[in-house]
Enzyme design. Structure first.
Site: not given
Ligand code: NAD
Length: 504
Positions: A149, A173, A177, A281, A390
């Site tokens: 998100f 995909k 949110r 991140c 985090e």
């Molecule tokens: P999230 O893991 O909740 O969701 C990411 C994606 O996974 C979304 O598309 C979501 O629909 C899907 N998803 C969520 N739960 C799932 C499940 N149980 N099974 C399969 N798919 C699922 O992450 P978020 O809250 O959207 O984003 C924040 C996180 O992303 C933070 O931890 C942040 O550090 C990380 N992030 C990392 C980077 C990087 O390059 N390392 C960049 C941006 C964000």
């Protein structure tokens, strides 16, 4: 109320599941739309449409593909204000920050314009008598991106740009949110001349993701999100024989040496810790000054800046940062703050005290928005959850170290290894730090060292699973497979069958 549907073959696709989820405005706490959630059958049909479109796209020469991407870039700029406003209203980040989100994505589309160069392969003449060897980089077929998100424009573009330029069809995909901007970007791709079906968007949660992971048609998955999901996707892709690059969470440290310019360093740290409500991140969430005197000076400089920060509605031009994405995200941040206090850390600024109950913006009440003020802890130790987890919110923690060696041990020993920074005037110390620190992206007097598009982006340890990074040359390696051709001309001089390995 508006519903954000899937986008397939250049058209809205309502899907068959009938399931939806609210899309909130984090600044007011109000529901502003709903998003359709795909079931497995929906995802399978989207992937099937992508598979039909991909061969024609791959057959177009790379220069023609990137001309469409060039026009896509122009249309994104032309629609920038609309995209950034929509992004702000669904994510909660400020309008200028939302523009940055789109623009850092466009940077990678610009890099992808070099696809003809990135795809051209290698050639070796006369590897044996009359024998040449050359390599081709060919698209994988249909690939998918599963994105978080917190950067609803940048990360989809980081993945789609190189994947499309390389000749793949891309199934996105995005996060459920803030789903509107990814769809709008796909519409602009079609408007730019992109063939229908080459860039499709499907919304959903775990069921949709699992359908992507289980599809035999999908050849690679680019994921960004939290670490547990990154690891889950990486493992499931390995089990089903797909390529995967999965980027996870972070805890980014800033090491501050006694010779650093304390005021400029405090400015850099405050911006990087609290910008976008800490939901990056690459947010700087831990500061490690070296020596008690450095720590005291830095603490006072940061504390002096915190009261100047303005938290407000995402479209308020005065706001330094906006709300968190959901009430659950804010409540989690506040729970972690309580745990820090309980564990004995010194809470010098308490963001839980921010009171928005009588605040308005353009006549909208902010009372139910998901706000948290800036929080700042001193005397944090490695065993506390405010350090180990985090937080993904506007919370900065200070860990005091006596020596540079001790300071560097914190990022080195942490489970995450996304970004890190050092603030110093000492070139030798900075150079040693860059060489030795166990983190993927390093800043020297730069608080958020996000590499530019023609370098690669990726964290180490629990921040990244897979061997190739995002954007830069790695992205073309990830989204193509290498074919190596060995050819011999003339071919009519057979010396009879050979039964040993040919040796040149
Ligand atoms: P999230 O893991 O909740 O969701 C990411 C994606 O996974 C979304 O598309 C979501 O629909 C899907 N998803 C969520 N739960 C799932 C499940 N149980 N099974 C399969 N798919 C699922 O992450 P978020 O809250 O959207 O984003 C924040 C996180 O992303 C933070 O931890 C942040 O550090 C990380 N992030 C990392 C980077 C990087 O390059 N390392 C960049 C941006 C964000």
């Amino acid at each position: 109320m508006r519903t954000v549907y899937h986008y397939v073959n250049g058209e809205t696709f309502e899907g068959t599941s009938g399931n939806t989820q609210p899309v909130l405005n984090p600044s007011t706490g109000k529901e502003q739309a709903a998003v359709a959630l795909a079931n497995k059958a929906d995802v399978d049909s989207v992937i099937a449409e992508s598979a039909k479109a991909q061969p024609g796209w791959a057959a177009l020469n790379p220069q023609k593909r990137v001309r469409i991407i060039m026009e896509w870039i122009r249309l994104i700029h032309e629609n920038m204000d609309e995209l950034a406003t929509q992004l702000s209203l669904e994510h909660g980040k400020t309008f200028p920050d939302a523009k940055g989100d789109v623009l850092r994505g466009v940077d990678v589309l610009e890099f992808a314009l070099g696809a003809p160069h990135q795809l051209k392969g290698e050639y070796s003449s006369e590897v044996g008598t009359g024998i040449d060897t050359y390599s081709l980089r060919q698209p994988l077929g249909v690939v998918a991106g599963i994105t978080p998100f917190n950067f609803p424009a940048m990360i989809p573009l980081w993945k789609a740009g190189p994947a499309l330029a390389a000749g793949n069809a891309f199934v996105l995909k995005p996060s459920e949110r803030d789903p509107s901007v990814p769809v709008r970007l796909a519409e602009l791709f079609i408007e730019a001349g992109g063939p229908a079906g080459v860039l499709n968007v499907v919304h959903g949660g775990k069921e949709a993701v699992d359908a992507i992971l289980d599809s035999d048609t999908i050849k690679a998955v680019g994921f960004v999100g939290s670490t547990p999901i990154a690891q889950y996707i990486y493992e499931r892709c390995a089990a089903t024989g797909k390529r995967a690059q999965c980027f996870g969470g972070a805890k980014n440290h800033a090491i501050v040496l006694p010779d650093a310019d304390i005021d400029a360093t405090a400015d850099a740290i405050v911006g990087a810790a609290f910008g976008s409500a800490g939901e990056r991140c690459m947010a700087l969430s831990v500061v490690v000054p070296v020596g008690q005197d450095t720590a005291d000076r830095l603490r006072d400089a940061i504390l002096a800046k915190i009261p100047e920060l303005k938290v407000g509605h995402c479209l308020d031009p005065e706001a330094d940062y906006g709300p968190l994405v959901t009430a659950e995200a804010r409540d989690r941040v506040h729970r972690l703050i309580a745990e820090g206090v309980e564990a004995g850390a010194t809470l010098l600024a308490d963001g839980r005290e921010l009171d928005m109950s009588d605040k308005t913006f353009n006549e909208d009440s902010l009372a139910d928005g998901f706000y948290s003020g800036p929080s700042f802890f001193d005397n944090v130790t490695a065993d506390m959850s405010v350090y180990s987890e985090e937080i993904f919110g506007p919370v900065l923690v200070m860990v005091r170290a006596e020596t540079l060696e001790e300071a560097v041990s914190y990022p080195n020993d942490h489970v995450y290894g996304n970004g890190v920074a050092i603030f110093t005037q000492n070139g030798g110390a900075a150079r040693d730090f860059c060489k030795n620190v166990q983190v993927g992206m390093v800043g020297v007097n730069v608080p958020i060292p996000v590499p530019i598009a023609y370098h690669t982006f990726g964290g180490w340890k629990a921040s990244g699973f897979g061997d190739l990074n995002q954007h830069g040359p790695d992205s073309f390696r990830f989204y193509t497979k290498t074919k190596t051709v060995t050819s011999r001309w003339p071919s009519d001089d057979s010396a009879g069958p050979q039964f040993t390995m040919p040796v040149m």
